[in-house]
Write an enzyme that holds these catalytic residues in place. Structure first.
Site, PDB file in Angstrom:
ATOM      1  N   SER A 146       0.841  -1.192   0.000  1.00  0.00           N
ATOM      2  CA  SER A 146       0.000   0.000   0.000  1.00  0.00           C
ATOM      3  C   SER A 146       0.884   1.254   0.000  1.00  0.00           C
ATOM      4  O   SER A 146       1.776   1.368  -0.847  1.00  0.00           O
ATOM      5  CB  SER A 146      -0.948  -0.035   1.205  1.00  0.00           C
ATOM      6  OG  SER A 146      -1.960   0.929   1.085  1.00  0.00           O
TER       7      SER A 146
ATOM      8  N   ARG B  70     -12.122   7.245   8.421  1.00  0.00           N
ATOM      9  CA  ARG B  70     -11.734   5.842   8.587  1.00  0.00           C
ATOM     10  C   ARG B  70     -12.813   4.907   8.069  1.00  0.00           C
ATOM     11  O   ARG B  70     -12.511   3.868   7.458  1.00  0.00           O
ATOM     12  CB  ARG B  70     -11.455   5.558  10.057  1.00  0.00           C
ATOM     13  CG  ARG B  70     -11.047   4.122  10.358  1.00  0.00           C
ATOM     14  CD  ARG B  70      -9.749   3.762   9.668  1.00  0.00           C
ATOM     15  NE  ARG B  70      -9.197   2.523  10.193  1.00  0.00           N
ATOM     16  CZ  ARG B  70      -8.055   1.992   9.807  1.00  0.00           C
ATOM     17  NH1 ARG B  70      -7.335   2.609   8.880  1.00  0.00           N
ATOM     18  NH2 ARG B  70      -7.612   0.864  10.323  1.00  0.00           N
TER      19      ARG B  70
ATOM     20  N   ASP C  14      -8.646  -6.784  -4.558  1.00  0.00           N
ATOM     21  CA  ASP C  14      -8.307  -5.413  -4.151  1.00  0.00           C
ATOM     22  C   ASP C  14      -9.039  -4.411  -5.043  1.00  0.00           C
ATOM     23  O   ASP C  14      -8.796  -4.338  -6.241  1.00  0.00           O
ATOM     24  CB  ASP C  14      -6.797  -5.224  -4.262  1.00  0.00           C
ATOM     25  CG  ASP C  14      -6.300  -3.944  -3.609  1.00  0.00           C
ATOM     26  OD1 ASP C  14      -7.106  -3.039  -3.364  1.00  0.00           O
ATOM     27  OD2 ASP C  14      -5.079  -3.857  -3.356  1.00  0.00           O
TER      28      ASP C  14
ATOM     29  N   HIS D  80      -8.144  -5.167  -0.314  1.00  0.00           N
ATOM     30  CA  HIS D  80      -6.829  -4.557  -0.142  1.00  0.00           C
ATOM     31  C   HIS D  80      -6.136  -5.044   1.132  1.00  0.00           C
ATOM     32  O   HIS D  80      -4.917  -5.269   1.140  1.00  0.00           O
ATOM     33  CB  HIS D  80      -6.993  -3.033  -0.106  1.00  0.00           C
ATOM     34  CG  HIS D  80      -5.709  -2.283   0.019  1.00  0.00           C
ATOM     35  ND1 HIS D  80      -4.746  -2.286  -0.962  1.00  0.00           N
ATOM     36  CD2 HIS D  80      -5.217  -1.487   1.013  1.00  0.00           C
ATOM     37  CE1 HIS D  80      -3.723  -1.537  -0.595  1.00  0.00           C
ATOM     38  NE2 HIS D  80      -3.975  -1.052   0.605  1.00  0.00           N
ATOM     39  N   ASP D  81      -6.881  -5.227   2.205  1.00  0.00           N
ATOM     40  CA  ASP D  81      -6.307  -5.692   3.470  1.00  0.00           C
ATOM     41  C   ASP D  81      -5.732  -7.103   3.376  1.00  0.00           C
ATOM     42  O   ASP D  81      -5.061  -7.564   4.313  1.00  0.00           O
ATOM     43  CB  ASP D  81      -7.352  -5.651   4.588  1.00  0.00           C
ATOM     44  CG  ASP D  81      -7.391  -4.308   5.294  1.00  0.00           C
ATOM     45  OD1 ASP D  81      -6.571  -3.429   4.967  1.00  0.00           O
ATOM     46  OD2 ASP D  81      -8.252  -4.135   6.183  1.00  0.00           O
TER      47      ASP D  81
END
Length: 383
Positions: A165, A237, A330, A360-361
């Site tokens: 990332s 967030r 992702d 993505h995580d």
């Protein structure tokens, strides 16, 4: 740290002078950091952590670079000075890809961050928090600062630079800016340049923070608990976390289920809303809103081809043996962006696609697969 629900969140969750240092060490830059956007940043220091021992010829040093809300605490338990456990725990440790018995692993907190390195919450030379005066620091600037760290540690050439990332953006800049100082390069879930879509994902996050009355133009660091920009940071967030996970995973995990005994038809939450609330509440206790803004702007500014004849020219500068990995699901930095890296970096291995439902995580969650790829890259690197 256990947070009681009735407690008010601090104006900033940054590490501050006088807090317990934890495992951190520091290096100070001997002169102001000249910035790509113009001007200088004086009084810069970098917080970092290490694992293992540098060998006699300094050939076993590995640089691990963190993502947006990460820090130097890559591995290890939550402890005094470190409110959360290591964010890439599966990568460093005995029997893992980066075993401290073999490798000297270094992880700095990025300039502009909030966990020990100079950033908006840090004290400026005039004795006040930098706050709104903290300038834009690009990934290229972070490399310039981290070369001082490498020199201070006696590392002329990294055996490998690893990042995912935002950490991958910085790792790529290391290999393009200092090609003679990077032997191997591992990139995962990261692009050659940030796209309009990704800048667009970030725009409402920045707007949420800046529109919070507690933002105070970026000068809120002395505000009492509950009067900082925690609402805006929490909203940011929530938005970001949606881009970190896949629609498939959220659907399988939560569906349309209500949260416990709450009724969405009567003001209650769906389970997925509770999940996002939880992640927002955690972040405001350990992060700084102004760092979130500046590091998001760092990511927006990322373009390895800037001033180098475009992306192709930037990637052509890389001399490191490179392995690029992508997460299949992702939606923030989709696999085609990693395919561009693998195709454009001279001699890079073919792109490795990690099949994962986590979005993505996945670069953090699929640590066994990521570790096996790092091991593959490193297996002939010990001298």
């Amino acid at each position: 740290m256990t947070v009681v629900e009735t407690e008010l969140p601090p104006a900033t969750g940054a590490w501050r002078e006088g807090d317990h240092p934890g495992r951190r060490q520091w290096v100070e830059l001997p002169r102001p950091l000249r910035l790509e956007a113009g001007g200088e940043l004086p009084g810069v220091r970098i917080a970092y952590e290490t694992w293992g021992t540098l060998n006699a010829d300094a050939s076993n040093a590995v640089l691990v670079l963190h993502a947006l809300t990460g820090d130097s605490h890559v591995s290890g338990p939550a402890q005094e000075g470190h409110p959360t456990a290591g964010w890439w725990e599966g990568l460093i440790g005995a029997g893992r890809a980066l075993d401290p018995a073999d490798w000297f692993v270094v992880a700095p907190n990025v300039i502009g961050g909030c966990q020990g390195s100079t950033g908006p919450a840090s004290t400026a030379p005039d004795g006040r928090p930098w706050g709104s005066r903290f300038p834009l620091v690009t990934a290229r600037d972070s490399v310039a600062a981290e070369t001082v760290l490498a020199d201070a540690l006696g590392v002329e050439r990294w055996a490998c630079v690893v990042g995912g990332s935002m950490g991958g953006m910085r790792a790529l800049e290391w290999a393009a800016t200092e090609p003679d100082r990077v032997d191997r390069l591992f990139l995962v879930a990261s692009p050659a340049a940030t796209t309009a879509d990704q800048i667009g994902w970030a725009a409402p996050q920045l707007a949420a923070i800046r529109s919070d009355p507690g933002w105070r133009g970026g000068d809120y660091h002395h505000a009492p608990p509950g009067q900082g920009p925690h609402v805006g940071l929490g909203i940011a967030r929530r938005m970001a976390h949606l881009s970190y996970r896949s629609a498939y995973e959220l659907g399988e995990r939560f569906g349309r289920r209500a949260q416990d005994d709450e009724n969405p038809f009567d003001g209650g939450r769906y389970a997925v809303e509770s999940y996002l609330d939880h992640h927002a509440a955690k972040l405001v206790w350990r992060f700084d809103a102004a760092s979130y803004v500046r590091l998001t702007e760092m990511m927006n500014a990322h373009d390895v081809g800037r001033g180098r004849g475009g992306v192709a020219g930037g990637l052509a500068r890389v001399r490191a043996r490179t392995l690029v990995a992508a997460i299949s699901s992702d939606r923030l930095y989709p696999p085609e962006q990693q395919a561009e890296l693998a195709a454009g970096i001279p001699g890079a291995d073919p792109l490795r696609l990690i099949d994962s439902p986590y979005g993505h995580d996945g670069f953090l969650i699929e640590s066994l697969t990521v570790g096996s790829l790092v091991t593959e890259l490193m297996e002939h690197a010990i001298r």
